[in-house]
Design a protein around this motif. Structure first.
Motif, PDB file in Angstrom:
ATOM      1  N   VAL A   1       0.646  -1.263   0.019  1.00 42.99           N
ATOM      2  CA  VAL A   1      -0.006  -0.245  -0.007  1.00 42.99           C
ATOM      3  C   VAL A   1       0.892   1.189   0.017  1.00 42.99           C
ATOM      4  CG1 VAL A   1      -1.816   1.359   1.405  1.00 42.99           C
ATOM      5  CG2 VAL A   1      -1.849  -0.984   1.168  1.00 42.99           C
ATOM      6  N   TYR A   2       1.969   1.249   0.772  1.00 39.83           N
ATOM      7  CA  TYR A   2       2.749   2.288   1.004  1.00 39.83           C
ATOM      8  C   TYR A   2       3.388   2.742  -0.218  1.00 39.83           C
ATOM      9  CZ  TYR A   2       6.392   5.656   2.173  1.00 39.83           C
ATOM     10  OH  TYR A   2       7.271   6.568   2.492  1.00 39.83           O
ATOM     11  N   ASN A   3       3.886   1.629  -1.136  1.00 38.19           N
ATOM     12  CA  ASN A   3       4.446   1.898  -2.675  1.00 38.19           C
ATOM     13  C   ASN A   3       3.652   2.560  -3.233  1.00 38.19           C
ATOM     14  OD1 ASN A   3       7.127   0.469  -1.677  1.00 38.19           O
ATOM     15  ND2 ASN A   3       6.315  -1.386  -2.509  1.00 38.19           N
ATOM     16  N   SER A   4       2.089   2.196  -3.424  1.00 43.31           N
ATOM     17  CA  SER A   4       1.402   2.928  -4.132  1.00 43.31           C
ATOM     18  C   SER A   4       1.200   4.342  -3.973  1.00 43.31           C
ATOM     19  CB  SER A   4      -0.154   2.343  -4.094  1.00 43.31           C
ATOM     20  OG  SER A   4      -0.228   1.160  -4.525  1.00 43.31           O
ATOM     21  N   ILE A   5       1.495   5.050  -2.608  1.00 44.30           N
ATOM     22  CA  ILE A   5       1.596   6.263  -2.264  1.00 44.30           C
ATOM     23  C   ILE A   5       2.682   6.964  -2.680  1.00 44.30           C
ATOM     24  CG2 ILE A   5       1.557   7.812  -0.397  1.00 44.30           C
ATOM     25  CD1 ILE A   5      -0.009   5.633   1.344  1.00 44.30           C
ATOM     26  N   ALA A   6       4.071   6.137  -2.472  1.00 48.25           N
ATOM     27  CA  ALA A   6       5.253   6.618  -3.098  1.00 48.25           C
ATOM     28  C   ALA A   6       5.192   6.628  -4.540  1.00 48.25           C
ATOM     29  CB  ALA A   6       6.229   5.584  -2.560  1.00 48.25           C
ATOM     30  N   ASP A   7       4.902   5.898  -5.297  1.00 48.02           N
ATOM     31  CA  ASP A   7       4.659   6.040  -6.776  1.00 48.02           C
ATOM     32  C   ASP A   7       4.385   7.331  -7.051  1.00 48.02           C
ATOM     33  OD1 ASP A   7       5.662   3.425  -6.729  1.00 48.02           O
ATOM     34  OD2 ASP A   7       3.780   2.445  -7.468  1.00 48.02           O
ATOM     35  N   HIS A   8       3.247   7.965  -6.513  1.00 47.66           N
ATOM     36  CA  HIS A   8       2.825   9.194  -7.010  1.00 47.66           C
ATOM     37  C   HIS A   8       3.667  10.129  -6.843  1.00 47.66           C
ATOM     38  CE1 HIS A   8      -0.235  12.265  -7.569  1.00 47.66           C
ATOM     39  NE2 HIS A   8       0.208  12.989  -6.372  1.00 47.66           N
ATOM     40  N   ARG A   9       4.486  10.005  -5.760  1.00 43.31           N
ATOM     41  CA  ARG A   9       5.479  11.180  -5.455  1.00 43.31           C
ATOM     42  C   ARG A   9       6.635  10.888  -6.107  1.00 43.31           C
ATOM     43  NH1 ARG A   9       6.096   9.991  -0.585  1.00 43.31           N
ATOM     44  NH2 ARG A   9       8.104   9.033  -0.200  1.00 43.31           N
ATOM     45  N   LEU A  10       7.069   9.615  -6.482  1.00 43.87           N
ATOM     46  CA  LEU A  10       8.229   9.264  -7.101  1.00 43.87           C
ATOM     47  C   LEU A  10       8.181   9.363  -8.806  1.00 43.87           C
ATOM     48  CD1 LEU A  10       9.547   6.426  -5.164  1.00 43.87           C
ATOM     49  CD2 LEU A  10      10.616   8.512  -5.031  1.00 43.87           C
ATOM     50  N   TYR A  11       7.161   9.033  -9.245  1.00 41.71           N
ATOM     51  CA  TYR A  11       6.870   8.598 -10.743  1.00 41.71           C
ATOM     52  C   TYR A  11       5.431   9.394 -11.382  1.00 41.71           C
ATOM     53  CZ  TYR A  11       9.846   4.839  -9.194  1.00 41.71           C
ATOM     54  OH  TYR A  11      10.657   3.984  -8.695  1.00 41.71           O
ATOM     55  N   GLY A  12       4.831  10.177 -10.266  1.00 41.06           N
ATOM     56  CA  GLY A  12       3.751  10.946 -10.957  1.00 41.06           C
ATOM     57  C   GLY A  12       2.522  10.222 -11.198  1.00 41.06           C
ATOM     58  N   THR A  13       2.494   8.974 -10.502  1.00 40.06           N
ATOM     59  CA  THR A  13       1.143   7.988 -11.038  1.00 40.06           C
ATOM     60  C   THR A  13       0.089   8.682 -10.489  1.00 40.06           C
ATOM     61  OG1 THR A  13       1.721   6.924  -8.970  1.00 40.06           O
ATOM     62  CG2 THR A  13       2.609   6.210 -11.069  1.00 40.06           C
ATOM     63  N   GLY A  14      -1.278   7.983 -10.751  1.00 40.22           N
ATOM     64  CA  GLY A  14      -2.625   8.931 -10.349  1.00 40.22           C
ATOM     65  C   GLY A  14      -2.853   9.292  -9.055  1.00 40.22           C
ATOM     66  N   ALA A  15      -3.374  10.656  -9.244  1.00 38.39           N
ATOM     67  CA  ALA A  15      -3.439  10.818  -7.536  1.00 38.39           C
ATOM     68  C   ALA A  15      -4.586  10.180  -7.003  1.00 38.39           C
ATOM     69  CB  ALA A  15      -3.990  12.370  -7.670  1.00 38.39           C
ATOM     70  N   LEU A  16      -5.639   9.721  -7.751  1.00 37.94           N
ATOM     71  CA  LEU A  16      -6.895   9.138  -6.962  1.00 37.94           C
ATOM     72  C   LEU A  16      -6.378   7.977  -6.380  1.00 37.94           C
ATOM     73  CD1 LEU A  16      -9.900   9.085  -6.476  1.00 37.94           C
ATOM     74  CD2 LEU A  16     -10.239   7.939  -8.682  1.00 37.94           C
ATOM     75  N   LYS A  17      -5.519   7.089  -7.233  1.00 36.78           N
ATOM     76  CA  LYS A  17      -4.880   5.729  -6.457  1.00 36.78           C
ATOM     77  C   LYS A  17      -4.352   6.001  -5.172  1.00 36.78           C
ATOM     78  CE  LYS A  17      -2.281   1.797  -7.806  1.00 36.78           C
ATOM     79  NZ  LYS A  17      -1.444   1.036  -8.962  1.00 36.78           N
ATOM     80  N   SER A  18      -3.342   6.956  -5.432  1.00 34.95           N
ATOM     81  CA  SER A  18      -2.673   7.517  -4.177  1.00 34.95           C
ATOM     82  C   SER A  18      -3.433   7.888  -3.134  1.00 34.95           C
ATOM     83  CB  SER A  18      -1.784   8.574  -4.622  1.00 34.95           C
ATOM     84  OG  SER A  18      -1.069   8.981  -3.650  1.00 34.95           O
ATOM     85  N   ARG A  19      -4.524   8.488  -2.981  1.00 35.06           N
ATOM     86  CA  ARG A  19      -5.332   8.895  -2.013  1.00 35.06           C
ATOM     87  C   ARG A  19      -6.335   7.859  -1.427  1.00 35.06           C
ATOM     88  NH1 ARG A  19      -6.651  13.639  -5.356  1.00 35.06           N
ATOM     89  NH2 ARG A  19      -8.424  12.788  -6.125  1.00 35.06           N
ATOM     90  N   VAL A  20      -6.540   6.848  -2.545  1.00 38.03           N
ATOM     91  CA  VAL A  20      -7.159   5.584  -1.866  1.00 38.03           C
ATOM     92  C   VAL A  20      -6.193   4.736  -1.064  1.00 38.03           C
ATOM     93  CG1 VAL A  20      -8.064   3.260  -2.528  1.00 38.03           C
ATOM     94  CG2 VAL A  20      -8.837   5.475  -3.728  1.00 38.03           C
ATOM     95  N   ALA A  21      -5.031   4.752  -1.902  1.00 36.06           N
ATOM     96  CA  ALA A  21      -4.057   3.887  -0.825  1.00 36.06           C
ATOM     97  C   ALA A  21      -3.688   4.818   0.533  1.00 36.06           C
ATOM     98  CB  ALA A  21      -2.672   3.734  -1.769  1.00 36.06           C
TER      99      ALA A  21
END
Length: 440
Positions: A267-287
């Motif tokens: 779960v934390y990696n999904s949050i970090a992916d948004h910060r590191l690689y600019g992945t989807g903000a919605l997925k990061s918020r759910v994570a």
């Protein structure tokens, strides 16, 4: 296999198909399969093991393949061949994490192996949280996910209590008997369709702690040995040749970070992916919401254990995560990634200085963040005693156990030397007669 080629598990199949689930953590998975059954899925947790499973895997999977993949596929096909199931009325379930490692790619190897074995018509269900594959006969709902999360939390609590009681139990088998009773009770409680009542969960936590605290135990302290590694060979008795039981037979107390840590890591990696690689903000918020939920629940268990004062609690995940700083970056997340390094440091941080790092054949990420980090960990943490043990179809159990015995011999020697040093430090320093006269 293309989407149109795969055998889909349909709503009609759900009525009369048996779904076979491979085992990894028996206590956790018994509760999870119980949840599936309460939602109408005829799920059965596989318990077949031994050399027959390995040989079956070798027949249908290339021997250069990741060892856990060989075991999981071997267990499933061996169950089809020897378990008395109607192959035209079964489905297989396997997890997919969505990463680039074994937990996402087993499913394709399994389908290929089924086709080779003559069971290409058997549907394979993907258990994933990333919409990788869909099957009309199996769909995860929020109440199911809620119950599965509590199955992980209950399972981790029972696991750490078993490990802290079993080495010291006065009546052999009493710890396992109590754990089995609680597992059966929780499986029954998990039935239902709504969200879990949290006040009932906390009542169960307290009752579990009370029951385990009442088990008669010897008042002594055995050598604590931590177990880390690739998730399957770390947890599965099939994958690690009953490592926990072997450590118990050697007079040790096994210490193992729980499954929740791996869930929080994902779960934390999904949050970090948004910060590191600019992945989807919605997925990061759910994570982030899921992360907060799991952290709070973990902290509640820790608080209750500390309130009781009998057992050692697990390490808060935020502490575990921070320990990897300066060793490996959070972008290293293939397989167990930075978590494997962090768990070795977590054990050292908690005073468990002797560690077995389980290394499956064919798992390159595990070798990098496991065996590859051992030198740096030892240099920065003097006194840490780590042994990397390889597990694969060609490795003999006696060689694995001999490597661990050598590590244990070093551990006991170090412990004896530490006690001797402490004893000498407490002795009064004799004063020579000349110094006595000078003092007068």
């Amino acid at each position: 296999m293309d989407e149109e080629e795969r055998v889909v598990f349909t709503e009609a199949m759900k009525k009369d198909y048996t779904v076979l689930v491979p085992t990894m953590l028996p206590t956790h998975f018994k509760m999870i399969t119980g949840i599936f059954r309460s939602y109408g899925l005829h799920a059965v947790l596989l318990e077949n093991s031994g050399r027959a499973v390995i040989d079956c895997g070798l027949r249908y999977v290339h021997n250069d393949t990741c060892y856990p993949a060989l075991l999981v596929i071997g267990q499933m096909i061996n169950a089809i061949e020897t378990g008395g199931y109607d192959p035209h009325r079964i489905a297989l379930m396997i997890s997919q994490t969505g990463g680039g490692c074994r937990a996402s790619n087993y499913i394709f190897l399994l389908r290929k192996a089924l086709k080779k074995a003559g069971y290409g018509y058997v549907p394979v269900i993907s258990l994933n949280f990333n919409h990788l594959e869909k099957n009309p006969g199996f769909q995860l709902s929020l109440p199911m996910l809620d119950r599965m999360a509590y199955a992980v939390l209950y399972g981790d609590l029972l696991m750490i209590l078993q490990n802290q009681c079993r080495p010291y139990e006065v009546t052999p088998g009493s710890t396992q008997k109590l754990a089995d009773e609680w597992t059966a009770r929780l499986v029954d409680q998990m039935k239902g369709r709504g969200m879990v009542a949290y006040h009932r969960v906390k009542e169960n936590y307290r009752a579990i702690l009370r029951d385990f605290a009442e088990l008669p135990r010897r008042q002594e302290q055995k050598l604590c040995v931590g177990i880390v590694g690739e998730i399957f060979v770390k947890f599965s008795p099939l994958g690690n040749n009953n490592l926990e039981q072997f450590l118990l037979s050697e007079g040790c107390e096994p210490v193992m970070p729980g499954l929740l840590d791996f869930c929080l890591y994902c779960v934390y990696n999904s949050i970090a992916d948004h910060r590191l690689y600019g992945t989807g903000a919605l997925k990061s918020r759910v994570a982030a919401a899921a992360y907060r939920f799991l952290l709070k629940n973990q902290q509640d268990i820790i608080d209750l254990i500390e309130e009781q004062g009998v057992f050692r609690p697990m390490t808060p995940f935020e502490v575990t995560r921070s320990l990897s700083d300066g060793y490996v970056g959070i972008g290293a997340k293939m397989g167990e990634g930075w978590l494997l390094t962090a768990e070795m440091l977590e054990l050292s941080h908690e005073g468990v200085r002797n560690i077995v790092c389980t290394q499956p054949f064919g798992c390159l990420p595990n070798h990098i963040v496991g065996k590859g980090m051992m030198k740096q960990i030892k240099e920065k943490n003097p006194g840490v005693n780590i042994v990397a043990v390889d597990y694969d179809a060609g490795a003999t159990q006696i060689n694995q156990e001999n490597r661990i015995k050598l590590m244990l011999a070093n551990a006991r020697q170090n412990a004896e030397q530490s006690r001797e040093n402490k004893k000498n430090a407490q002795k009064p320093v004799p004063v020579s007669p000349s110094r006595q006269s000078e003092s007068k």
